[in-house]
Structure formats: C-alpha cells, structure tokens
Design an enzyme around this catalytic site. Sequence first.
Site, PDB file in Angstrom:
ATOM      1  N   ARG A 152      99.579  93.090 -63.867  1.00 17.01           N
ATOM      2  CA  ARG A 152      99.148  93.287 -62.492  1.00 17.01           C
ATOM      3  C   ARG A 152     100.389  93.163 -61.606  1.00 17.01           C
ATOM      4  NH1 ARG A 152      95.633  89.617 -64.976  1.00 17.01           N
ATOM      5  NH2 ARG A 152      93.460  90.314 -65.135  1.00 17.01           N
ATOM      6  N   LYS A 176      95.299  85.511 -63.854  1.00 22.78           N
ATOM      7  CA  LYS A 176      94.290  84.876 -63.012  1.00 22.78           C
ATOM      8  C   LYS A 176      93.935  83.500 -63.561  1.00 22.78           C
ATOM      9  CE  LYS A 176      92.204  89.206 -61.423  1.00 22.78           C
ATOM     10  NZ  LYS A 176      90.973  90.032 -61.351  1.00 22.78           N
ATOM     11  N   HIS A 248      96.993  99.237 -59.172  1.00 23.68           N
ATOM     12  CA  HIS A 248      96.728  99.059 -60.602  1.00 23.68           C
ATOM     13  C   HIS A 248      96.999 100.322 -61.418  1.00 23.68           C
ATOM     14  CE1 HIS A 248      95.607  95.035 -60.592  1.00 23.68           C
ATOM     15  NE2 HIS A 248      94.330  95.084 -60.900  1.00 23.68           N
ATOM     16  N   ARG A 251      98.946  99.850 -64.634  1.00 23.66           N
ATOM     17  CA  ARG A 251      98.165  98.988 -65.533  1.00 23.66           C
ATOM     18  C   ARG A 251      97.079  99.821 -66.217  1.00 23.66           C
ATOM     19  NH1 ARG A 251      96.656  93.610 -66.540  1.00 23.66           N
ATOM     20  NH2 ARG A 251      94.425  93.108 -66.421  1.00 23.66           N
ATOM     21  N   HIS A 274      92.390  90.080 -70.221  1.00 20.68           N
ATOM     22  CA  HIS A 274      90.971  90.076 -69.870  1.00 20.68           C
ATOM     23  C   HIS A 274      90.258  88.955 -70.615  1.00 20.68           C
ATOM     24  CE1 HIS A 274      90.936  94.614 -68.663  1.00 20.68           C
ATOM     25  NE2 HIS A 274      91.306  93.831 -67.667  1.00 20.68           N
ATOM     26  N   TYR A 283      87.976 101.207 -70.381  1.00 13.84           N
ATOM     27  CA  TYR A 283      89.033 102.164 -70.678  1.00 13.84           C
ATOM     28  C   TYR A 283      88.684 103.048 -71.869  1.00 13.84           C
ATOM     29  CZ  TYR A 283      91.829  99.394 -67.488  1.00 13.84           C
ATOM     30  OH  TYR A 283      92.291  98.742 -66.372  1.00 13.84           O
TER      31      TYR A 283
END
Length: 308
Positions: A152, A176, A248, A251, A274, A283
């Site tokens: 990110r 995150k 993004h 990414r 993730h 994706y």
Amino acid sequence: MGVRPGDVVEAFLHHLAVERGSAANTLAAYRADLARYVDHLNTRGVDDLAAVREADVAAFVPALRSPPLDLAASSAARALAAVRGLHRFALRDDLVPVDVARDVAPPALPAKLPRALSVDQVEQLLAGCIGSGPVALRDRALLELLYSTGARISEAVGIDIDDLDTEARTVLLRGKGGKQRLVPVGRPALAAVDAYLVRARPGLATRGRGSPALLLNARGARLSRQSAWHVLRGAAEASGLTAEVSPHTLRHCFATHLLAGGADVRVVQELLGHASVSTTQIYTHVTVDTLREVYATSHPRALRGGAR
C-alpha cells in the site's frame, strides 16, 4: 396539527438550494427520491413526520429494491441519504423530537472489481518517471517498489532504510493494525532503489534532520502518503497513460499479474497482508475475466461458433 412530510420536503429542498447552494441536478434527484419517500409513508398510513418510526424508514429501502421500482443498490442508497438528510433537517429545526433515520443502514453495495493495468501499461507508467535528478530517481524507486512488493502507498512511505535487505532481496512492510510482513523485492526495483540511495538520497538527507525513512521529500523528511499519490498520478500523466489510476493501482496490478502467472491465491494473500483469503479472491475474478477474453479470441470453437 401534525408536521406534513411534503411541507418539510419543500423546506428541506429550499434549504439545500439557498443555504447549501446545491446543484440543480442534485436537487432534482433529491426531489424524486423524497417524493417516493412521502408516497412510502402514505402507504403505511403515516401523514405526520413526527410520527415516523425507525421501522418506517428501514422499510423504505426494501421497498425501493422491490417491484415495481426495482432500483439498484446504489440508487436505493442515494435515496436513503436524501431521507436521512431530511430527518436531520427536521430535527435541527425542532420539527421532530428525534432523528429516527440516523441508524438506518444503506443497502450493501456490490464489491467493485479492482482495476488493473496490463503489463505493458505498467511499463508505460514506470516510463513516466524520467530524468536523473534526485526527485526523479526517488519517484522511480517508489513506483518500482509499489509494483514489485504490492505494498500500500502508506506502507511504502513507511519503509525505513533498515527495513530493506538488499542481499536477501526482501523488505519489511508495516501493514494495518501494526502487522508486519516480509516480502521479496524484484531486481528492477532493487536497481531503482540502489540508484536512488547512491545518487539521490544523500543530497535529500542533508536538507533534513536525519530521518530513517527510505523515501525522503525535498526537505529531507519522510515522504507523505499524499505526496506519493501525486507521484503516481504525475507519472501516469507524463507517460500519456489514459487508463484510470488510483493509490492502489500498482497493488492491484501486483496481485492480478501474480495470479495470472499462476501464483497460488494464499501466497498472494500473504504477500498483500490480507487477514482473510476472501479479500484476496476478488482478484481471481479479474483473472477469470482475462482468461475468458483469451478463450473467446483463441479457442477454435469460440472463434468459429462451434464449426469444425
């Protein structure tokens, strides 16, 4: 005498037009949505806005999504936003004792598939970083890192020099929730970073106060997320890329191109950081669309309508 919903609608629209300066198209959309809401209240026998309950507002959304209207989730969400604005206005003007629409949730919108550039478009984007000055070298290092690692933008600008291991060709990313992950870095990205470290960063660092950040701005401080986004957008414009880009974009390209190349979805999940594989699986839909296009243009029976 009760508070007639239609009267409050007119007062609310007047407020939007005069005090908020809302555009004519916005006012027209609000008028249509709120007219539906007044009709909805009438069908439930409610002719006083002060008598509306949360259940009345909540029932409006499924009514919009059902025949005869059959509105899309996005249209129903817009209508609910108008209704919530109406009730906030009524509360502010002391026309109702409580805002009964405040906690009514909009319908869930379908997840949008991320847009990914082709490999050639990524090359075109990276070519937008030209020049041998410190800023150009930094920008190239940034974009190469974003595409090589799937980081990110916030993670990329958060990289410190000590997080990069050029011998092992890895970089430590902080995601995150403070979660860390170690991801590999490709040789082109390492070459771009090396050029930046040797020919650009020392000069930028002399303007600051000894920041440990890998990527520095013109004042020698850590590059901000907003500045990094401007770099990406500037490179797209400079390269003549017409495809839409977002913070993004690289990414998304990283994940899509890995999966298209045969990478396991759980490996990509780890690389992206993730928490759930279901987030990564969006994706796979992109790559299925790509495979379908290849099939449609390559398979003999797809090309010739089933003829031998």
